[in-house]
Write a protein that holds these residues in place. Structure first.
Motif, mmCIF file in Angstrom:
data_model
loop_
_atom_site.group_PDB
_atom_site.id
_atom_site.type_symbol
_atom_site.label_atom_id
_atom_site.label_comp_id
_atom_site.label_asym_id
_atom_site.label_seq_id
_atom_site.Cartn_x
_atom_site.Cartn_y
_atom_site.Cartn_z
ATOM 1 N N THR A 1 0.456 -1.048 -0.096
ATOM 2 C CA THR A 1 -0.016 0.073 -0.579
ATOM 3 C C THR A 1 0.681 1.837 -0.281
ATOM 4 O O THR A 1 0.297 2.393 0.029
ATOM 5 N N SER B 1 7.910 1.688 1.704
ATOM 6 C CA SER B 1 7.960 0.945 0.688
ATOM 7 C C SER B 1 8.547 -0.549 0.854
ATOM 8 O O SER B 1 8.631 -1.238 0.522
ATOM 9 N N ALA C 1 2.978 -0.654 -3.310
ATOM 10 C CA ALA C 1 1.797 -0.730 -4.198
ATOM 11 C C ALA C 1 1.946 0.389 -5.895
ATOM 12 O O ALA C 1 1.324 0.040 -6.712
ATOM 13 N N ASP D 1 5.088 -7.092 -7.564
ATOM 14 C CA ASP D 1 4.701 -8.154 -6.298
ATOM 15 C C ASP D 1 5.113 -9.389 -5.964
ATOM 16 O O ASP D 1 4.389 -9.806 -5.916
#
Length: 223
Positions: free
Chosen positions: A127, A135, A159, A185
């Motif tokens: 997020t 991050s 994100a 991801d």
């Protein structure tokens, strides 16, 4: 009004001249089939991605993720009498905490039995923007699978990443290098190591590409 327009035009031309005189990236033929690049690193970037294509509007291939400490790259043994176009792009993003790995002796890579533990696994859901320190990937773990194989797993907290990098610094090396570039991801990947990576420090980095530099062009000669 005319005087003001003339002043604005002169300032514009001067700015264009400065841009032409001071490009981010330059290149030179150091032999008929060797090109050496030089660039001005972007402040605050993790490093520069060096790319080439055989046409200015062609598909660019990554040659190297260069660390921020480096500002040159040699592209050797090229096809004679061929055009090469180059650009660099900064990449940014915070690295994870590091893990140290010492592999057992041996140089064999056994065949994988059962599920392929080397395959990339996506389990994203981060997020935080890559521009944020939050991050950075969390919980990096390294599981030794055999004398030349390591399974890395981590938590994706980014994100908007363009992807993940697994970075390695072999024992005695001055800096990290990129071992693997992965899709956004990703949360797991199995690395088959190089001979100089028996003892090494690893980290992962969620990253984003910056804007490309100016293009530089060379045509290789005859051999």
């Amino acid at each position: 009004m005319i005087k003001r327009f003339g002043l604005v035009l002169l300032l514009f031309l001067a700015a264009c001249g400065q841009e032409q005189q001071d490009p981010v990236l330059t290149s030179e033929l150091t032999s008929p089939v060797d090109v050496t690049l030089h660039w001005r690193p972007e402040a605050g970037a993790a490093g520069q991605v060096v790319e080439y294509a055989n046409a200015a509007d062609g598909e660019y291939t990554i040659l190297e993720f260069s660390p921020s400490s480096r500002d040159t790259y040699k592209h050797p043994d090229l096809i004679p009498e061929t055009q090469f176009y180059y650009r660099v792009r900064p990449f940014t993003g915070p690295p994870s905490a590091t893990v140290d790995v010492t592999l057992p002796p041996g140089d064999e890579v056994p065949e994988i039995e059962g599920p392929d533990w080397t395959a990339a696994v996506k389990g994203g859901g981060g997020t935080h923007a890559v521009s944020s320190p939050e991050s950075a990937a969390a919980g990096l773990r390294a599981e030794v699978k055999h004398a030349n194989g390591i399974l890395f797993t981590w938590e994706d907290r980014a994100a908007d990443e363009d992807g993940y990098l697994i970075e390695v610094k072999p024992a005695g090396a001055a800096d990290y290098r990129v071992a693997v570039q992965l899709d956004p991801d990703t949360t797991s990947y199995g690395v088959i190591t190089l001979p100089d990576e028996k003892t090494a420090t690893y980290r992962v980095r969620a990253f984003r590409f910056g804007a490309p530099s100016n293009l530089t062009h060379q045509t290789t000669g005859k051999v």
